[in-house]
Every structure is written in C-alpha cells, then in structure tokens.
Scaffold this active site. Structure first.
Site, PDB file in Angstrom:
ATOM      1  N   ARG A 382     -42.163  68.522-111.240  1.00  0.00           N
ATOM      2  CA  ARG A 382     -42.456  69.058-112.575  1.00  0.00           C
ATOM      3  C   ARG A 382     -41.958  68.069-113.615  1.00  0.00           C
ATOM      4  NH1 ARG A 382     -44.071  74.258-111.542  1.00  0.00           N
ATOM      5  NH2 ARG A 382     -42.950  75.396-109.899  1.00  0.00           N
ATOM      6  N   ARG A 412     -46.759  74.742-108.511  1.00  0.00           N
ATOM      7  CA  ARG A 412     -47.403  75.932-109.058  1.00  0.00           C
ATOM      8  C   ARG A 412     -47.274  76.033-110.573  1.00  0.00           C
ATOM      9  NH1 ARG A 412     -49.179  80.146-106.012  1.00  0.00           N
ATOM     10  NH2 ARG A 412     -47.698  79.760-104.334  1.00  0.00           N
ATOM     11  N   HIS A 442     -41.277  68.726-102.203  1.00  0.00           N
ATOM     12  CA  HIS A 442     -40.372  69.304-103.197  1.00  0.00           C
ATOM     13  C   HIS A 442     -39.086  68.498-103.318  1.00  0.00           C
ATOM     14  CE1 HIS A 442     -37.707  72.688-104.758  1.00  0.00           C
ATOM     15  NE2 HIS A 442     -38.729  72.715-105.590  1.00  0.00           N
ATOM     16  N   ARG A 571     -28.480  82.727-107.179  1.00  0.00           N
ATOM     17  CA  ARG A 571     -28.944  83.176-108.487  1.00  0.00           C
ATOM     18  C   ARG A 571     -30.028  84.256-108.385  1.00  0.00           C
ATOM     19  NH1 ARG A 571     -32.424  79.189-110.514  1.00  0.00           N
ATOM     20  NH2 ARG A 571     -34.178  80.567-110.109  1.00  0.00           N
TER      21      ARG A 571
END
Length: 695
Positions: A382, A412, A442, A571
């Site tokens: 990203r 995504r 990733h 988290r």
C-alpha cells in the site's frame, strides 16, 4: 476444561468486537471531540469493509451447495449471518447515540451542525450560491420510473432516494401512486461532505452536503410541477471479491484492472436506509436493486457514510484534537550523513510514528544517487497518494540503477492505486514483478546492492508495515535497517523466489511464508514447552493485529498447559479464549485501541536473557501463514532486542485504552493499579528519554 466449553471465538464476531472498541473511543469523553468524530468515521469505514469482505464471504458459503456445513463452534453460515446482522444493528444504533451526544457537546463549544430546517435567510443564500457553483455541476440525478434497466449503484457511495408526487392538475383522475416518480441523486464524493457556513456571533456552523442538496431540490426538479418531494439516504455494500477470467492473451495487469472494474456490479450484501423513509419508496428501491432475503437490510439514521467524519474539518480548533506526533530522531542515526555508511556497522530500528519515516525515504534517495549502488529491490503493498517511495525508485532508475519492484496488485481496495503506480513505473523502465500465482505478497522488504572493493555488499530493511509515508504518521510499525549479511542474503533469496517461484528456497535466519512460517513458529513454541517441562523459565510474548489460525491457537494452548507464561497483545481479531481452566490458564490477552493504530508485529520467545525476537509482516492468521509471502526477521543486535522487549513491557503495563479479550466479547477495560499508564504516550516518552540520555 469444562465439557462443551468452546475452544475458539468466531472470527467475524471477534472482528465486530474489535470495531466496537473503536466505537468505545468515539464514546470516551476523555478523547478530544473532533477525534471522537474521527473514530466514528473509522468505525463506519471498518464496517463497510467488513461487509464487502467478511460478510460477503460468509454469505457465499450460505448460498453454496455445502450450505449445511458447520462453521466455528457448530454454527452454520445462515445462522451466523443473522447473528452478525443483529450485532451490527445494535452497534449502528449505539453509534447514532454517540453521534448525537458529540453534536450536543460541539454545540457547547460553539460548533453547530445544522440541517435544512435550521438555517436562516443569510445561510440559505450562501447555500444556494454554493450549490449553484460547486455542487450542481457535479451532480448525477436519474429519474427512474421509465428506465428499462435500473442504473448501477456504486458500492459504499451515498445516494438520496427521491420521491416526487406531481400535482394533480390534468392528472386529477390519477391516483397518487400513478402520479409518483422516483429519482436517485448521487452525493458527490469529490466535494467535502461537511460544508462550512459563514460564522455568526463567534459561532461556527456546518451543514451536511446532503442537506445542501435537500435545500435545492426545488431547483433540481424545477421542470416538474410537484405536490410534494422527499429525500432519504440509502447506501449499498457489494461483495468485494475479485473474480478473474482465464484469457491467456491478457496480461495480469489487465486481468486485475478488469476485475476491479467488474467489482462495481458485485452482489449486494448490505442495504442501509433512513428508517423514516416511506414504505412505498423503500419497497420500490428494494425491488429494483434486487435485494434478497439473505442480504443484510439495515435501518439507520438520516445520514449514512459516517466514514466521512474521518475528514471532518478542523475549524481551527486545535484544542479539540490530539494532533499528530512530532517524530523523534533515532539515536546515532543522522539524516545529515550517509544512512548506508551508518548502518554498515550497526543495525538501527525505526519505530514510527514515534520516530521519523524520513530515514526510510533518505535510505532510498541516497541509494538512488550513490554511484556504487547497482540495484534496488523492494516489495510494495500500500502506497501514499503522492508516494516519495515511488519518486525515489524512479530517480534510481533514471540514474541507471537496476530497480526491481514487486508490487501487489491485489492489495484489497488499493488495486486501482497500485495499477496506476505500476503503469508509471513501467514507463520509467522499472522492472515489475506481479507476485506469485495463488499467493499475495505481503512481505515488507528491501535490498540494495553496492559494489565495494569489487564485491557486492547488501544493505536493506525489513518492516512490519507498508512503505507509506501517509499511514506512517498514524500506524505504529517497526523497521529494521541493516547490512547484516545473514539477513540481507536471505532477503535477496526472497526476490529470487519471486523470479523463480517453482523453486523452494531454504532459509536459516528468516522465517518465510508460505513454506516455513507454521513450521518455524511451532518449533519456537515447542522450545518454550520443553523449557517449562524441564522446570526452566519459559515465556512467549506476541504482539500482532489478529490471531485466528486454529492450529497456532492449539499450539499456544499446548504451551499454556505445559506451564509456559503467555502474554498476547492482539489489536483486532482474537479467536483464542484466555483463562480457560486446564486449557489456557497461563494465557493473558489484551487489545490496545488508542489514537494510533497498533500495527507492529513483535514476537518474543523466551525470557529476557535468552529471548529470540522477530519482527514480522505476518499475523497468526491462516492466510498469512499458508497463503501469502510473508517475512519474519530475527533481531540480532542486543540494543534493539532490549528496545523491543522494553516496548512490549510498556504496552503490557498499560491500563488506559486496554481491553481484555474474553469469550463473551465484553470489551472490559483492564484496570491495573491506581496510576494511569497510557502505553502510546509512555512509548513516546521512552524514545524521548533515550535521546536525552545521549545528549
């Protein structure tokens, strides 16, 4: 362990519990008011993505041939969909209550969010002028009655469902039903949803763009002589799964582009509407959009797309927001000197946003200019809107470096952005790799090769987060800058795997998915089990975003039964249930949701003295372990090992913004001691104190 005691929490319900923690921040009166609005926006945005991905997946299972298949804890997909919808309706209602409370408190601060019924004559004049010059040219308005085919409603956009009843006149013999027309107005996404009106008597006024349009409905539909007109907001969410065609003549880039384009007509999985809408209007749109019973139809308030609150105007009220952290420098690492030379002899850790992301940009800019640098290889997932990372790589290519970029086109909701960047880099002569068939890439890695004394010396970095300067200001992540040959040689091997992915490489130091992560982490847990069984100190400390892989959970249960003390900071999703007698007595699990989004993944196996420590791009989720290319990197530098252990301890000591994971998903706050200890603030102080010590 009790008979029939569930071993796992359903991942979808656990995710909804995480989003409820976000909502708790919006409700927390100790959080500045404008930040509370931002958390409401994050809650809404999260929910949109949940329906586009997770809800859509469960829905696909529910309508498949094997729909009778039981999911976690014996629940079938259809039942789970119903349970999800019930939870979401409650959360939506709660979010509306919180929004009303915030708006009341904003009024106490002299900030008024008004609707079309609350504006005065001067404000209406401003609104009509604003509409004419700013809104009207961008407005898409469609009369629906006579269309052969209903228009495509865009995913997660806001629309006003319009009902027009024409005056009887010559049509006096016609019923109201026959005199009714329906229309659709798309609320322009390119205009800020919150329109600032002129101040008056020191007070500030905001009106929603929706209400600007409502005030001007008479102008929009002036060609119709109408008896009455109403406007109610609706929104749909579509299945975001990408489907690919098998045309061998199309490039992967083209297939992704086509698939992203086709997503706009994906199956509708959620329909949210203003609960005051007329029944005939609602029925008309449900029929035309072809909403099925299995879909989630959710009544809501007057306004949807509350994600827009993430960009609520500051209004010059810095007293009502926390503001961004001022990044600190890293001890011993200067931005004024050569970063490559400084990391040649010592590893450095960058902990953003407590420390500056500029070190990473500086590394790449220097490599782009250094005459001795021959190549740069990097993975990108990203990216920021105006990415300095991309600029640095293009600069390197223009300077004759061999630049190789593995860019993940299937990141995504970032597919379109990454496609655009891929085309830009391709035009600049950068070599692109579009991943490994069947696997998302990733991992967050970079390696630079430099010719020194006729030999190749490698420098680089491994990170837990994206190389994105925008999110680096609000996401906590750690990045290891290193020239350690053990690490860099194997990072280079990962890039070789991208090139020749039919060959499985062996790694001595890195832990790489999909081939080794499950095996290596299982072995690391087993080492602690053996120590516990030998009555030696045994401990596991894991900080991650999500924990949902049942096999890894079972292995942690095994460790707990053996007497290993386990501390988990998770988290988001946590399918593990801590504290079950005979199963997880030795496991504690917490979640921290605060002003910064906790994104770093830090894995510590063993006590402080003998700890094996890794930073990773991978969570303990099946997709990260078995279905992606992920990299977990060992930390060898003793100073950095101490720093990461200290970091975990600071997080673990927190008693503010800390919730306990539990089977009942109550999101109870953890209470430890009487003195407040806010981990994110204390971490900033920790790094600031390190600088003061050096000075």
């Amino acid at each position: 362990m009790q008979i029939n005691q569930p071993k796992y929490i359903d991942r979808e319900k656990s995710w909804l519990a995480f989003n409820e923690r976000v909502l708790q921040e919006a409700a927390d009166r100790t959080v500045p008011l404008l930040d509370r609005l931002r958390f409401l926006g994050i809650f809404s945005n999260n929910l949109d993505e949940f329906f586009r991905v997770r809800y859509a997946t469960v829905r696909r299972i529910s309508i498949a041939k094997n729909q009778g298949k039981k999911l976690v804890n014996g629940v079938d997909a259809k039942t789970l969909l119903q349970e999800i919808t019930e939870i979401v309706i409650k959360l939506q209602a709660k979010s509306l209550e919180i929004l009303n409370e915030i708006e009341t408190e904003l009024q106490n601060e002299g900030i008024f969010i008004v609707d079309e019924t609350q504006v005065n004559k001067d404000q209406i004049e401003f609104i009509r002028d604003f509409f004419t010059h700013k809104v009207s040219p961008t407005l898409v308005t469609i009369i629906l009655n006579d269309l052969d085919e209903f228009p495509i409603i865009r995913d997660s956009y806001g629309y006003l469902a319009i009902k027009l009843v024409k005056k009887s006149g010559e049509d006096s013999h016609k019923s109201i039903k026959k005199r009714t027309r329906y229309a659709l107005i798309e609320i322009p996404a390119q205009i800020n949803r919150f329109v600032e009106l002129p101040k008056k008597d020191g007070k500030q006024y905001i009106i929603m763009l929706d209400d600007v349009i409502r005030i001007n409905l008479d102008s929009i539909f002036s060609i119709f002589e109408f008896e009455s007109i109403s406007a109610h907001m609706i929104k749909i969410t579509r299945d975001a799964e990408l489907d690919f065609d098998s045309d061998l003549h199309k490039s992967f880039l083209e297939k992704i582009s086509n698939s992203v384009r086709d997503r706009r007509v994906g199956e509708v999985v959620r329909f949210v509407y203003d609960s005051t809408i007329d029944k005939d209007t609602l029925d008309f749109f449900l029929e035309k959009i072809d909403i099925e019973a299995v879909d989630s139809i959710i009544p809501g308030g007057r306004y949807h797309n509350r994600r827009d609150y993430m960009s609520f105007p500051n209004l010059g009220r810095n007293d009502l927001t926390t503001g961004k952290i001022q990044p600190l420098p890293v001890n011993g690492l200067s931005l004024q000197s050569s970063v490559l030379q400084q990391i040649k002899n010592k590893d450095f850790l960058i902990h953003t946003p407590f420390q500056s992301f500029n070190y990473i940009v500086k590394f790449l800019r220097e490599a782009a200019l250094d005459p001795k640098v021959t190549s740069i290889k990097i993975t990108l997932y990203r990216l920021a809107k105006n990415s300095q990372i991309i600029s640095s790589l293009i600069n390197a290519a223009k300077n004759g470096k061999q630049v190789t970029v593995q860019i993940e086109l299937q990141a995504r909701f970032d597919e379109t952005s990454n496609i655009n960047y891929a085309e830009i880099m391709q035009a600049e002569g950068i070599k692109l790799i579009f991943g490994v068939k069947g696997l998302k890439v990733h991992s967050k890695i970079c390696v630079v090769e430099r010719l020194e004394s006729k030999k190749i010396k490698r420098y680089g970095f491994v990170s837990t987060g994206n190389f994105n300067e925008s999110t680096s200001s609000v996401y906590t992540d750690v990045t290891l800058l290193t020239a350690d040959a053990r690490i860099m040689k194997e990072v280079n091997k990962v890039f070789e795997f991208f090139e020749v992915n039919y060959k499985i490489y062996r790694y001595k130091d890195l832990i790489v998915s999909p081939h080794y992560t499950r095996l290596k982490f299982t072995k690391l847990i087993d080492e602690q089990i053996e120590k516990a069984l030998d009555n030696k100190p045994a401990m596991i400390r894991l900080k991650m975003n999500s924990l949902s892989d049942y096999k890894m959970i079972d292995k942690l249960y095994d460790a707990s039964r053996a007497g290993v003390k386990i501390q988990l900071i998770v988290r988001g999703i946590c399918c593990l249930i801590p504290g079950i007698p005979g199963l997880s007595d030795n496991i504690e699990a917490i979640s921290i949701v605060d002003n910064l989004l906790e994104h770093s993944r830090i894995y510590i196996f063993g006590t402080d003295e003998d700890a094996k420590i890794y930073i990773s791009s991978a969570d303990f989720m099946t997709r990260n372990i078995d279905e992606r290319v992920e990299v977990s990197c060992p930390v060898y530098d003793n100073d950095i090992k101490t720093e990461l252990i200290d970091t975990f301890k600071i997080y673990w000591k927190g008693n503010v913004k800390v919730r306990l994971h539990s089977e009942r998903l109550e999101n109870r706050y953890r209470r430890l001691g009487e003195e407040r200890f806010k981990a994110q603030d204390e971490l900033y102080n920790y790094y600031r104190n390190k600088i003061e010590v050096v000075l």
